[in-house]
Design a protein around this motif. Structure first.
Motif, PDB file in Angstrom:
ATOM      1  N   TRP A 121       0.837  -1.209   0.000  1.00 38.42           N
ATOM      2  CA  TRP A 121       0.000   0.000   0.000  1.00 38.42           C
ATOM      3  C   TRP A 121       0.868   1.253   0.000  1.00 38.42           C
ATOM      4  O   TRP A 121       0.650   2.173  -0.795  1.00 38.42           O
ATOM      5  CB  TRP A 121      -0.906  -0.017   1.218  1.00 38.42           C
ATOM      6  CG  TRP A 121      -1.995   1.010   1.252  1.00 38.42           C
ATOM      7  CD1 TRP A 121      -3.283   0.866   0.820  1.00 38.42           C
ATOM      8  CD2 TRP A 121      -1.913   2.351   1.782  1.00 38.42           C
ATOM      9  NE1 TRP A 121      -4.009   2.014   1.034  1.00 38.42           N
ATOM     10  CE2 TRP A 121      -3.183   2.944   1.631  1.00 38.42           C
ATOM     11  CE3 TRP A 121      -0.888   3.088   2.369  1.00 38.42           C
ATOM     12  CZ2 TRP A 121      -3.458   4.254   2.045  1.00 38.42           C
ATOM     13  CZ3 TRP A 121      -1.160   4.390   2.771  1.00 38.42           C
ATOM     14  CH2 TRP A 121      -2.428   4.967   2.607  1.00 38.42           C
ATOM     15  N   PHE A 122       1.872   1.303   0.879  1.00 31.89           N
ATOM     16  CA  PHE A 122       2.734   2.481   0.935  1.00 31.89           C
ATOM     17  C   PHE A 122       3.605   2.601  -0.303  1.00 31.89           C
ATOM     18  O   PHE A 122       3.881   3.717  -0.764  1.00 31.89           O
ATOM     19  CB  PHE A 122       3.590   2.456   2.204  1.00 31.89           C
ATOM     20  CG  PHE A 122       2.925   3.083   3.386  1.00 31.89           C
ATOM     21  CD1 PHE A 122       3.041   4.438   3.639  1.00 31.89           C
ATOM     22  CD2 PHE A 122       2.136   2.323   4.236  1.00 31.89           C
ATOM     23  CE1 PHE A 122       2.410   5.030   4.722  1.00 31.89           C
ATOM     24  CE2 PHE A 122       1.496   2.901   5.316  1.00 31.89           C
ATOM     25  CZ  PHE A 122       1.622   4.259   5.568  1.00 31.89           C
ATOM     26  N   ALA A 123       4.037   1.486  -0.868  1.00 36.16           N
ATOM     27  CA  ALA A 123       4.824   1.548  -2.101  1.00 36.16           C
ATOM     28  C   ALA A 123       4.003   2.155  -3.238  1.00 36.16           C
ATOM     29  O   ALA A 123       4.488   3.018  -3.977  1.00 36.16           O
ATOM     30  CB  ALA A 123       5.312   0.154  -2.477  1.00 36.16           C
TER      31      ALA A 123
ATOM     32  N   GLY B 207       8.513  -9.983  -8.752  1.00 36.50           N
ATOM     33  CA  GLY B 207       8.318 -10.922  -7.645  1.00 36.50           C
ATOM     34  C   GLY B 207       6.861 -11.026  -7.257  1.00 36.50           C
ATOM     35  O   GLY B 207       6.505 -11.097  -6.083  1.00 36.50           O
ATOM     36  N   ALA B 208       5.983 -11.060  -8.268  1.00 40.91           N
ATOM     37  CA  ALA B 208       4.543 -10.947  -8.024  1.00 40.91           C
ATOM     38  C   ALA B 208       3.956 -12.147  -7.304  1.00 40.91           C
ATOM     39  O   ALA B 208       2.841 -12.067  -6.779  1.00 40.91           O
ATOM     40  CB  ALA B 208       3.805 -10.740  -9.346  1.00 40.91           C
TER      41      ALA B 208
ATOM     42  N   GLY C 131       4.439  -9.016  -3.403  1.00 39.78           N
ATOM     43  CA  GLY C 131       3.995  -9.006  -4.791  1.00 39.78           C
ATOM     44  C   GLY C 131       2.527  -9.349  -4.930  1.00 39.78           C
ATOM     45  O   GLY C 131       1.776  -8.666  -5.644  1.00 39.78           O
ATOM     46  N   HIS C 132       2.091 -10.400  -4.255  1.00 38.06           N
ATOM     47  CA  HIS C 132       0.678 -10.801  -4.284  1.00 38.06           C
ATOM     48  C   HIS C 132      -0.203  -9.655  -3.799  1.00 38.06           C
ATOM     49  O   HIS C 132      -1.232  -9.342  -4.412  1.00 38.06           O
ATOM     50  CB  HIS C 132       0.484 -12.034  -3.407  1.00 38.06           C
ATOM     51  CG  HIS C 132      -0.935 -12.465  -3.237  1.00 38.06           C
ATOM     52  ND1 HIS C 132      -1.560 -13.327  -4.103  1.00 38.06           N
ATOM     53  CD2 HIS C 132      -1.857 -12.142  -2.294  1.00 38.06           C
ATOM     54  CE1 HIS C 132      -2.805 -13.520  -3.704  1.00 38.06           C
ATOM     55  NE2 HIS C 132      -3.014 -12.819  -2.605  1.00 38.06           N
ATOM     56  N   ALA C 133       0.210  -9.026  -2.698  1.00 37.94           N
ATOM     57  CA  ALA C 133      -0.565  -7.906  -2.158  1.00 37.94           C
ATOM     58  C   ALA C 133      -0.603  -6.739  -3.133  1.00 37.94           C
ATOM     59  O   ALA C 133      -1.646  -6.105  -3.323  1.00 37.94           O
ATOM     60  CB  ALA C 133       0.039  -7.463  -0.822  1.00 37.94           C
ATOM     61  N   ALA C 134       0.539  -6.437  -3.768  1.00 38.42           N
ATOM     62  CA  ALA C 134       0.604  -5.296  -4.686  1.00 38.42           C
ATOM     63  C   ALA C 134      -0.262  -5.526  -5.919  1.00 38.42           C
ATOM     64  O   ALA C 134      -0.882  -4.580  -6.431  1.00 38.42           O
ATOM     65  CB  ALA C 134       2.051  -5.040  -5.093  1.00 38.42           C
TER      66      ALA C 134
ATOM     67  N   ALA D 242       2.420  -8.688 -13.930  1.00 38.88           N
ATOM     68  CA  ALA D 242       3.021  -9.494 -12.861  1.00 38.88           C
ATOM     69  C   ALA D 242       4.313 -10.127 -13.350  1.00 38.88           C
ATOM     70  O   ALA D 242       4.304 -10.956 -14.270  1.00 38.88           O
ATOM     71  CB  ALA D 242       2.043 -10.571 -12.404  1.00 38.88           C
ATOM     72  N   GLY D 243       5.437  -9.751 -12.740  1.00 36.44           N
ATOM     73  CA  GLY D 243       6.724 -10.325 -13.077  1.00 36.44           C
ATOM     74  C   GLY D 243       7.011 -11.545 -12.230  1.00 36.44           C
ATOM     75  O   GLY D 243       7.051 -11.453 -11.005  1.00 36.44           O
TER      76      GLY D 243
END
Length: 331
Positions: free
Chosen positions: A128-130, A147-148, A153-156, A169-170
């Motif tokens: 969230w902060f990123a 690093g998804a 990564g999953h969260a992002a 998604a990388g």
């Protein structure tokens, strides 16, 4: 109380249970009875003595447990005794009790389980902060999450999609493609190709009609960072979250100037210490998205407390498909 205690830095296989006196909350703190504690990559760095900030030994590792408030220190009115909370402790979570600043505890929605709450811990707030603070992501932009398939990564991927972004998604393992698409990714970028310096950018260009990614989140470092930097769009922003995939990279700043791009870093612990109100807003939004079924924590593999070293080793060796958590008590 039972606790994992680190007397000397070393590999997670050395971790053992000990008996320790329980803590007591000081001024502005609460005592939390820990039900579930997340197992994080950063815990392995702390246990191994390689993290940038280390506690004095002996110490109890572990960040961000979920549990129940059992006592309040002087001056505390909320959260109250009996409240179910996500307690963003910086250490001490691999134990039956932990004392935490009251303003670092967030009441849990009624239907979320402690396992799910621990699975949210540290990864969703980091993502969230990123996205929101460091990258200033706007709806309609394209976000590449490196690093998804990992925790952050999953969260992002989920938070980016919920905020109206197009998400790439990388991943470095083809078998993880199904999971990242299920999390909301619009396209998959293969990080296992040879000559990644060229192939990463080619894939991103193909997915964006030659424009590039507006935002890139990088928890990997190493050669992936240098390749990803070349895949940024004009005025793009890359956020460095960690170096799980290789050595710490360097940047030629003339490249930033030529493309009008930014590289910034995120140390989430500083936000907890310096901007607690913003952190509270972060978790309020995360819980609201959870309640609205717009995000879902990754499935968790549950370990007992005495298997903390085994859980960290499984994380280190990439033997986990989702998150790992330590269960100390039943729901």
């Amino acid at each position: 109380m039972r606790a994992v205690v680190v007397d000397e830095f070393g590999p997670p296989e050395r971790l053992r249970l000990s008996e320790m006196p329980p803590p007591w909350p000081g001024a502005g703190e609460v005592l939390v009875e820990v039900h579930v504690a997340p197992v994080n990559y950063v815990d392995m760095l702390v246990v191994g003595g390689t993290y940038q900030s280390l506690p004095a030994r002996p110490f109890i590792p572990g960040k961000g447990p979920a549990g129940v408030v059992t006592a309040q220190g002087p001056g505390v009115t909320t959260p109250g005794v009996g409240d179910r909370v996500l307690a963003m402790a910086e250490e001490g979570s691999y134990a039956e009790f932990v004392a935490v600043r009251a303003d670092q505890c967030y009441r849990l929605p009624p239907r979320i389980t402690f396992v799910e709450a621990a699975s949210l811990s540290l990864v969703y707030d980091t993502a969230w902060f990123a996205l929101r603070e460091r990258a200033r992501m706007a709806p309609g932009e394209t976000v590449l999450v490196l690093g998804a398939s990992g925790g952050v990564g999953h969260a992002a991927v989920q938070l980016g999609r919920a905020a109206g972004a197009r998400v790439l998604a990388g991943i470095s393992r083809a078998e993880r493609a199904v999971a990242v698409r299920a999390a909301g990714a619009d396209a998959v970028i293969d990080l296992s190709h040879e000559n990644l310096r060229e192939t990463l950018r080619e894939q991103v260009w193909a997915a964006t009609d030659g424009r590039g990614a507006d935002v890139i989140l990088d928890p990997l470092g190493g050669e992936v960072f240098a390749a990803a930097l070349r895949a940024l769009a004009w005025c793009g922003r890359l956020v460095v979250i960690g170096f799980a995939g290789g050595p710490i990279p360097t940047v030629k700043t003339n490249y930033l100037l030529l493309k009008n791009i930014e590289v910034s870093g995120l140390q989430i612990s500083d936000y907890r210490k310096r901007r607690p109100a913003r952190m509270a807003a972060c978790f309020a939004e995360i819980f609201e998205l959870y309640e609205g079924s717009r995000i879902e924590p990754a499935p968790a593999q549950v370990f007992p407390l005495d298997k903390a070293g085994e859980a960290l080793a499984a994380l280190r060796d990439r033997r986990l498909a989702g998150r790992a958590v330590l269960r100390l008590r039943e729901e």
